[in-house]
Design a protein around this motif. Structure first.
Motif, PDB file in Angstrom:
ATOM      1  N   THR A 112      -9.183 -39.756 -53.494  1.00 38.39           N
ATOM      2  CA  THR A 112     -10.452 -40.472 -53.607  1.00 38.39           C
ATOM      3  C   THR A 112     -10.622 -41.444 -52.444  1.00 38.39           C
ATOM      4  O   THR A 112     -11.711 -41.569 -51.864  1.00 38.39           O
ATOM      5  CB  THR A 112     -10.508 -41.238 -54.944  1.00 38.39           C
ATOM      6  N   MET A 113      -9.537 -42.130 -52.095  1.00 39.60           N
ATOM      7  CA  MET A 113      -9.583 -43.070 -50.979  1.00 39.60           C
ATOM      8  C   MET A 113      -9.920 -42.351 -49.672  1.00 39.60           C
ATOM      9  O   MET A 113     -10.749 -42.808 -48.882  1.00 39.60           O
ATOM     10  CB  MET A 113      -8.232 -43.780 -50.863  1.00 39.60           C
ATOM     11  N   LEU A 114      -9.264 -41.205 -49.460  1.00 40.08           N
ATOM     12  CA  LEU A 114      -9.508 -40.428 -48.243  1.00 40.08           C
ATOM     13  C   LEU A 114     -10.948 -39.931 -48.201  1.00 40.08           C
ATOM     14  O   LEU A 114     -11.595 -39.920 -47.150  1.00 40.08           O
ATOM     15  CB  LEU A 114      -8.527 -39.252 -48.190  1.00 40.08           C
ATOM     16  N   MET A 115     -11.471 -39.533 -49.358  1.00 39.71           N
ATOM     17  CA  MET A 115     -12.874 -39.117 -49.463  1.00 39.71           C
ATOM     18  C   MET A 115     -13.805 -40.240 -49.007  1.00 39.71           C
ATOM     19  O   MET A 115     -14.755 -40.033 -48.240  1.00 39.71           O
ATOM     20  CB  MET A 115     -13.182 -38.739 -50.919  1.00 39.71           C
ATOM     21  N   LYS A 116     -13.520 -41.435 -49.444  1.00 43.38           N
ATOM     22  CA  LYS A 116     -14.363 -42.590 -49.106  1.00 43.38           C
ATOM     23  C   LYS A 116     -14.246 -42.949 -47.623  1.00 43.38           C
ATOM     24  O   LYS A 116     -15.225 -43.358 -46.984  1.00 43.38           O
ATOM     25  CB  LYS A 116     -13.994 -43.772 -49.992  1.00 43.38           C
ATOM     26  N   VAL A 117     -13.052 -42.777 -47.060  1.00 47.75           N
ATOM     27  CA  VAL A 117     -12.866 -43.029 -45.628  1.00 47.75           C
ATOM     28  C   VAL A 117     -13.710 -42.052 -44.811  1.00 47.75           C
ATOM     29  O   VAL A 117     -14.400 -42.443 -43.850  1.00 47.75           O
ATOM     30  CB  VAL A 117     -11.378 -42.924 -45.242  1.00 47.75           C
ATOM     31  N   TYR A 118     -13.661 -40.760 -45.177  1.00 48.01           N
ATOM     32  CA  TYR A 118     -14.476 -39.760 -44.472  1.00 48.01           C
ATOM     33  C   TYR A 118     -15.960 -40.105 -44.563  1.00 48.01           C
ATOM     34  O   TYR A 118     -16.715 -39.959 -43.606  1.00 48.01           O
ATOM     35  CB  TYR A 118     -14.238 -38.367 -45.060  1.00 48.01           C
ATOM     36  N   TYR A 119     -16.362 -40.566 -45.745  1.00 49.27           N
ATOM     37  CA  TYR A 119     -17.779 -40.919 -45.918  1.00 49.27           C
ATOM     38  C   TYR A 119     -18.149 -42.097 -45.023  1.00 49.27           C
ATOM     39  O   TYR A 119     -19.170 -42.064 -44.329  1.00 49.27           O
ATOM     40  CB  TYR A 119     -18.063 -41.258 -47.382  1.00 49.27           C
ATOM     41  N   GLU A 120     -17.335 -43.126 -45.040  1.00 50.66           N
ATOM     42  CA  GLU A 120     -17.642 -44.326 -44.261  1.00 50.66           C
ATOM     43  C   GLU A 120     -17.671 -44.029 -42.767  1.00 50.66           C
ATOM     44  O   GLU A 120     -18.454 -44.629 -42.018  1.00 50.66           O
ATOM     45  CB  GLU A 120     -16.616 -45.428 -44.558  1.00 50.66           C
ATOM     46  N   LEU A 121     -16.808 -43.105 -42.322  1.00 48.07           N
ATOM     47  CA  LEU A 121     -16.762 -42.739 -40.901  1.00 48.07           C
ATOM     48  C   LEU A 121     -17.769 -41.653 -40.554  1.00 48.07           C
ATOM     49  O   LEU A 121     -17.824 -41.208 -39.404  1.00 48.07           O
ATOM     50  CB  LEU A 121     -15.344 -42.272 -40.536  1.00 48.07           C
ATOM     51  N   LYS A 122     -18.546 -41.227 -41.562  1.00 49.60           N
ATOM     52  CA  LYS A 122     -19.575 -40.192 -41.395  1.00 49.60           C
ATOM     53  C   LYS A 122     -19.000 -38.866 -40.892  1.00 49.60           C
ATOM     54  O   LYS A 122     -19.647 -38.113 -40.151  1.00 49.60           O
ATOM     55  CB  LYS A 122     -20.683 -40.687 -40.452  1.00 49.60           C
ATOM     56  N   GLU A 123     -17.779 -38.577 -41.314  1.00 46.69           N
ATOM     57  CA  GLU A 123     -17.139 -37.294 -40.996  1.00 46.69           C
ATOM     58  C   GLU A 123     -17.478 -36.317 -42.126  1.00 46.69           C
ATOM     59  O   GLU A 123     -16.640 -35.960 -42.958  1.00 46.69           O
ATOM     60  CB  GLU A 123     -15.625 -37.484 -40.868  1.00 46.69           C
ATOM     61  N   PHE A 124     -18.760 -35.854 -42.141  1.00 52.29           N
ATOM     62  CA  PHE A 124     -19.241 -35.102 -43.302  1.00 52.29           C
ATOM     63  C   PHE A 124     -18.649 -33.703 -43.414  1.00 52.29           C
ATOM     64  O   PHE A 124     -18.475 -33.177 -44.522  1.00 52.29           O
ATOM     65  CB  PHE A 124     -20.768 -35.062 -43.284  1.00 52.29           C
ATOM     66  N   ASP A 125     -18.328 -33.058 -42.295  1.00 53.84           N
ATOM     67  CA  ASP A 125     -17.675 -31.745 -42.371  1.00 53.84           C
ATOM     68  C   ASP A 125     -16.304 -31.870 -43.039  1.00 53.84           C
ATOM     69  O   ASP A 125     -15.949 -31.086 -43.934  1.00 53.84           O
ATOM     70  CB  ASP A 125     -17.528 -31.142 -40.969  1.00 53.84           C
ATOM     71  N   LEU A 126     -15.552 -32.872 -42.582  1.00 51.55           N
ATOM     72  CA  LEU A 126     -14.246 -33.119 -43.198  1.00 51.55           C
ATOM     73  C   LEU A 126     -14.407 -33.530 -44.662  1.00 51.55           C
ATOM     74  O   LEU A 126     -13.609 -33.146 -45.521  1.00 51.55           O
ATOM     75  CB  LEU A 126     -13.507 -34.220 -42.431  1.00 51.55           C
ATOM     76  N   LEU A 127     -15.471 -34.289 -44.934  1.00 52.62           N
ATOM     77  CA  LEU A 127     -15.721 -34.750 -46.292  1.00 52.62           C
ATOM     78  C   LEU A 127     -15.946 -33.588 -47.244  1.00 52.62           C
ATOM     79  O   LEU A 127     -15.317 -33.512 -48.313  1.00 52.62           O
ATOM     80  CB  LEU A 127     -16.928 -35.692 -46.310  1.00 52.62           C
ATOM     81  N   PHE A 128     -16.827 -32.657 -46.892  1.00 49.58           N
ATOM     82  CA  PHE A 128     -17.134 -31.548 -47.807  1.00 49.58           C
ATOM     83  C   PHE A 128     -15.937 -30.619 -47.977  1.00 49.58           C
ATOM     84  O   PHE A 128     -15.697 -30.097 -49.076  1.00 49.58           O
ATOM     85  CB  PHE A 128     -18.357 -30.781 -47.307  1.00 49.58           C
ATOM     86  N   SER A 129     -15.184 -30.404 -46.903  1.00 49.73           N
ATOM     87  CA  SER A 129     -13.968 -29.594 -47.017  1.00 49.73           C
ATOM     88  C   SER A 129     -12.970 -30.269 -47.963  1.00 49.73           C
ATOM     89  O   SER A 129     -12.356 -29.621 -48.812  1.00 49.73           O
ATOM     90  CB  SER A 129     -13.342 -29.416 -45.631  1.00 49.73           C
ATOM     91  N   HIS A 130     -12.856 -31.595 -47.809  1.00 45.15           N
ATOM     92  CA  HIS A 130     -11.955 -32.375 -48.669  1.00 45.15           C
ATOM     93  C   HIS A 130     -12.404 -32.332 -50.128  1.00 45.15           C
ATOM     94  O   HIS A 130     -11.568 -32.163 -51.034  1.00 45.15           O
ATOM     95  CB  HIS A 130     -11.919 -33.816 -48.164  1.00 45.15           C
ATOM     96  N   LEU A 131     -13.715 -32.447 -50.371  1.00 44.86           N
ATOM     97  CA  LEU A 131     -14.228 -32.429 -51.747  1.00 44.86           C
ATOM     98  C   LEU A 131     -13.962 -31.089 -52.424  1.00 44.86           C
ATOM     99  O   LEU A 131     -13.618 -31.031 -53.602  1.00 44.86           O
ATOM    100  CB  LEU A 131     -15.726 -32.732 -51.754  1.00 44.86           C
ATOM    101  N   ASP A 132     -14.137 -30.003 -51.670  1.00 45.84           N
ATOM    102  CA  ASP A 132     -13.867 -28.665 -52.234  1.00 45.84           C
ATOM    103  C   ASP A 132     -12.395 -28.522 -52.599  1.00 45.84           C
ATOM    104  O   ASP A 132     -12.058 -28.017 -53.687  1.00 45.84           O
ATOM    105  CB  ASP A 132     -14.267 -27.576 -51.228  1.00 45.84           C
TER     106      ASP A 132
END
Length: 467
Positions: A384-404
């Motif tokens: 969850t923390m890593l998800m929030k870091v990706y969001y804050e850094l606007k790394e949306f490709d990494l974010l969606f891959s991480h969420l899946d």
């Protein structure tokens, strides 16, 4: 298997116990072989340093330096050492239980027809019971044993048979003891039931509730405290019961032992966390206060060790309340109280959580590198923390891959219903937030309402801040 049981027992020894155990293992009354003590000397050094069980050949060579390797001999010596450690535990327990020892001695004198010695023990036991500060289930159990022992003596002594057997008093003690134990166990059932969604039959307790509510029983602190605890655990809206519980507990703390007080604190903390998870933010400070008070009283230490789960929970509450200065002191002060096996990982994980809350995202990634995810819940929190870091850094490709991957992880693990529902909701809401157009005010308003109405959602505040 012998290695595991023996080493687990040795690891439970505190540093203060090591010397008494050494003396015990060198006592000719209990041990006639020096090699058992030698084996203990070898293994305890590894335990105190937090090292795993060494190779058997190494253990043998250090224990029997002048003999060729013999696994049968080593295994037998380990088995003997394990049995002696058990004997040490039993002796220590008997020493701690002064009242139980007195009851046992009275029984021995009664069986041996030593009437004068029996009467002396009974008188001393009665004085010990009178001076005993505890008034919990332990006390009433000892008091009942004392009453029953006296009755047994009178029944079998010709000079005592015509005297009063105190049957009414014994009956009253049985009732009080039963109600304390039943209420205590039911509170434990409720706590377990809420986490694991398990239905329990509470037996006869519902039939006695009306009787318990009479002033006669609520005058007994142990019954009253567990009764109000039962009330607020069975119904989270029973805030009045929680306040009565808290008042009675702090007025009668001396009547309960350390372990039982720890249980009361955990019941209270679990209730407050449930209220907090339901959106009642005022309970955040309540939780932290219970934790801080419990730390001051050492209620959360077991064998001088603080559970890493309790450590994690305290950090989580401190972050919620943004008590960062206090958290820094807590993390460093209690790091040395953690099990050495998990110490580095636990401290790094929680430091990462604090750094995230302060917006130091680079530091978060650095500290997470030192975390070994052996625990499922910590793994979920870190993801969850890593998800929030990706969001804050606007790394949306990494974010969606991480969420899946996060979603797949939850589906493939045995997670409690509470955690499954919570983390799946978080994933769902994050995807919705990222997918909403910036100018879609209507859609954002609807999403905010959906987030606010979600019953279980630990990241509610963060999610709302992103809509």
């Amino acid at each position: 298997m012998e290695n595991y049981k023996l080493y687990e027992s040795l690891r439970m020894l505190s540093k203060k116990e090591v010397l008494p155990v050494k003396r015990f293992l060198r006592s000719p009354f209990f041990v006639l072989r020096n090699d058992v003590g030698d084996l203990f000397e070898v293994l305890i050094k590894y335990c105190l340093k937090g090292k795993p069980f060494p190779e058997k050949e190494v253990v043998f060579q250090k224990t029997f330096p002048e003999r060729e390797y013999d696994y049968t001999l080593l295994r037998g010596t380990m088995s003997d050492l394990f049995e002696l450690i058990e004997e040490y535990f039993l002796i220590q327990k008997r020493r701690e239980g002064r009242l139980q020892s007195r009851h046992l001695l009275a029984e021995i004198y009664r069986e041996r027809k030593l009437s004068k010695s029996y009467q002396t023990v009974v008188k001393k036991t009665a004085k010990m019971l009178e001076k005993e500060p505890l008034r919990n289930a332990f006390f009433y159990r000892q008091f009942l044993d004392f009453q029953l022992e006296e009755m047994e003596f009178k029944v079998n002594d010709n000079d005592q048979r015509t005297k009063n057997f105190n049957l009414a008093e014994i009956s009253e003690t049985i009732d009080v003891l039963y109600l304390i134990q039943k209420l205590k166990h039911t509170c434990t059932q409720f706590t377990h039931q809420k986490v694991f969604k398990t239905d329990y039959d509470f037996g006869l307790l519902p039939l006695f509730l009306e009787e318990i509510e009479q002033e006669r029983y609520l005058k007994i602190p142990a019954i009253a405290i567990y009764y109000y605890c039962y009330r607020f655990l069975s119904n989270p809206n029973e805030s009045d019961s929680f306040e009565k519980f808290k008042t009675l507990l702090f007025e009668n703390k001396e009547k309960f032992d350390h372990l039982e007080l720890r249980g009361f604190y955990l019941f209270a903390i679990n209730f407050c966390i449930r209220k907090l998870n339901q959106g009642e933010t005022k309970f955040g400070q309540e939780v932290l206060t219970w934790y801080q008070n419990g730390l001051e009283e050492d209620y959360f230490l077991e064998n001088e060790t603080l559970s890493r789960f309790t450590y994690n929970n305290i950090v989580a509450v401190g972050i919620l309340l943004e008590e960062f200065d206090w958290l820094e002191k807590f993390i460093s002060t209690y790091a040395k109280k953690l099990d050495v096996v998990y110490r580095e990982s636990t401290v790094s994980f929680n430091t990462a959580r604090v750094e995230y809350s302060r917006g130091n995202y680079g530091a978060v990634m650095t500290h997470l590198q030192y975390v070994e995810f052996k625990d499922l819940i910590n793994n979920l929190i870190a993801k969850t923390m890593l998800m929030k870091v990706y969001y804050e850094l606007k790394e949306f490709d990494l974010l969606f891959s991480h969420l899946d991957n996060f979603q797949i992880f939850i589906r493939r693990r045995e997670v409690s219903d509470f955690h499954r529902r919570n983390f799946m909701s978080i994933i769902r809401f994050v995807k919705k937030i990222v997918g909403l157009p910036e100018m879609d005010k209507k859609g954002r308003k609807a999403l905010r309402e959906e987030i606010e109405n979600e019953e279980i959602l630990t990241e509610r505040k963060w999610l709302l801040s992103k809509t």
